[in-house]
Every structure is written in C-alpha cells, then in structure tokens.
Design an enzyme around this catalytic site. Sequence first.
Site, PDB file in Angstrom:
ATOM      1  N   HIS A   1      89.590  29.013 -96.086  1.00  0.00           N
ATOM      2  CA  HIS A   1      88.604  29.076 -94.977  1.00  0.00           C
ATOM      3  C   HIS A   1      86.869  29.325 -95.066  1.00  0.00           C
ATOM      4  CE1 HIS A   1      92.544  29.191 -92.896  1.00  0.00           C
ATOM      5  NE2 HIS A   1      91.651  28.432 -91.405  1.00  0.00           N
TER       6      HIS A   1
ATOM      7  N   GLU B   1      97.005  32.026 -98.753  1.00  0.00           N
ATOM      8  CA  GLU B   1      95.221  32.199 -97.660  1.00  0.00           C
ATOM      9  C   GLU B   1      95.429  32.572 -95.980  1.00  0.00           C
ATOM     10  OE1 GLU B   1      93.219  30.814 -96.476  1.00  0.00           O
ATOM     11  OE2 GLU B   1      94.824  29.364 -94.758  1.00  0.00           O
TER      12      GLU B   1
ATOM     13  N   SER C   1      95.844  25.166 -93.522  1.00  0.00           N
ATOM     14  CA  SER C   1      95.127  26.035 -92.306  1.00  0.00           C
ATOM     15  C   SER C   1      97.034  26.336 -91.495  1.00  0.00           C
ATOM     16  CB  SER C   1      94.580  26.185 -91.394  1.00  0.00           C
ATOM     17  OG  SER C   1      93.601  26.894 -89.916  1.00  0.00           O
TER      18      SER C   1
END
Length: 310
Positions: free
Chosen positions: A281, A214, A114
């Site tokens: 995620h 992502e 992330s």
Amino acid sequence: MSRDEAVRPAALRPGDTVMLVSPSGPTRPERVARGIELLTGWGLRPVLAPNVYARQGYLAGGDELRAADLNAAFADPEVRGVLCTRGGYGAQRVVDLVDMAAVRADPKVVAGFSDITALQFALWRGARLATVHGPGAAWLDERTPAESAESLRRALTTTDEIVVGRIGTEETAGVRVGAAPATGPLIGGNLCLIVSSVGTPDMPDLTGAILLVEDVEEPPYKVDRMLTHLRRAGVLERVAGVAVGQFTNCRDGWQVDVADVLTERLGDLGVPVLGGLPIGHGVGQVTVPVGVPATLDPTAGTLTVGPAVR
C-alpha cells in the site's frame, strides 16, 4: 495438476478489452478516469462493468451486483483482462458466487491487491489461476508514480521475469533473516485477508511456498496478533520463505515497531525472510505475479518472480 502448476492466461495485447470491476469497496470515478487513461495509453481497451460505481455503504453495491460483474467479465469471450478498481472490503462476501467453470474455461488476467487477495485465493483454489498483485485501476499518481505504472504494464503485457529489490528506506527494510535463497510458488498478499482466510476452503496450502505479506494501518500489536494466529494455526510450519512487503502506517505509541514484530514472529521459522520489498500500500508500489515460481534471496536482497501470463 499438482499444486505448483499454475494456469497462466494469455498476456494482454494491444486492442484487448479489459473490464474494470469493483468486487470490494466503492470507488472514485476521477481515479478510475486516470486508470483508464493509463490503460488506453498502453493500447488496451478498458470498459466499465455495469455496476463499477455502485455504492452500498462500505461496499461497491450489493453482493449480487458485485458477483454479477465478475461473472460477466469471466464469461465474456471479448474480455481478456479483469482489473479491479480498488480493495477496501467485500470480496470475501462474493467469492463463493464466482462461476469457476467460466474461469477455467477461459482463463483471463486478473489484477488487484489488498482486499482482492480474497478473490485471488478463490481463483487459485477453484482454477489454479495465476494472478497479478498490483495497483487497482482507480489510479493515484502520488502513490503509484510512473515506475509503478510501468511495473503493472510489464506484468500484464509481457512474459518478463520480475525482480524486486529491497529498498533501504522501506519501513520493513530491517527485516532480513537467513542467507541461502529459497524457491517456491509466491502465494499471499494482504496479511489481514490471509488471516481471515484461515479455516475457509480458499486458504492455500503453503507447503513449500514463498509467503507474501503486506498491510496498511495496522499497529504492531495487531500485526503480532495476526502472525501469532498463523503460527498457532500451523500455517507457517512448512513455508519455504517469507517475502515481506510494505507495512504502511503501521505504528502506534509503543516502543516496538512493525519491523521488530515481523522479525520476532517470523525469524525463528528456519526459513529465509526478506523485508523492504516495495509491494503493498505504500508509495512506489510494484507489481508481482502470484501463484507462480519465485526465488527469495535474502543475501542479494531480491525477490525474483516468473510471469503470470504466457
């Protein structure tokens, strides 16, 4: 050293000390406690960085505290792994404060994802360090069950090749372009952070790379905007392929879904594109090394990645 030569740190072994750090957003002690339980069960010795639970609004303490924890972990010869508790926001604010000489002098396993994409990009630029794109140590069993834990353990402690298969129920499973496999170093991570790195010293050269993307809670039009920005910036012109991970809760009221956007914005690059990979995620997140050679095979529906450790 060529751009494809990654520095691989030593695999973690039983008894090794790993420091838990929070370079981005503030973390929850109860989730970290579960992460400590897992790491201890693998024979590792987790220790908390001094400011791991600091909080300053949406940051895990001030920039100087977060940078100090990172640099303390990189400088301590007893610490063999640096595991980020979570993402959120804030890593880009401290990457210029990282002591890259210490990183180069004693390469260590670094894991996170992330917002940690920013730190991984900085470590790639400054030390050519292969890192691990996987769940943070602030563990949540509902999202990252036993299979996710095992995937992270293997990436941290073994030199096994990692094969990630397309899952038909993932939101991006419909994204598949091309037939022939492509090879190159796997580079990337969170799409927002990749886009935010354009124009900075840390933006990697993606020539010949398999780009990993992502994201989470970004509606399709924002995904379109980010991919369009990468196209207009010339970032995607020489990629070898695109590995599409989880785009979790990326929907709104329009009759266009995120898989449509990804196919339309990536499908004419003339390279293989494969979605449905459980990297990101979403529930069941798996771990992959980044900065190391990989093969993307849209026909087989697999992404095969070499180890981040030696």
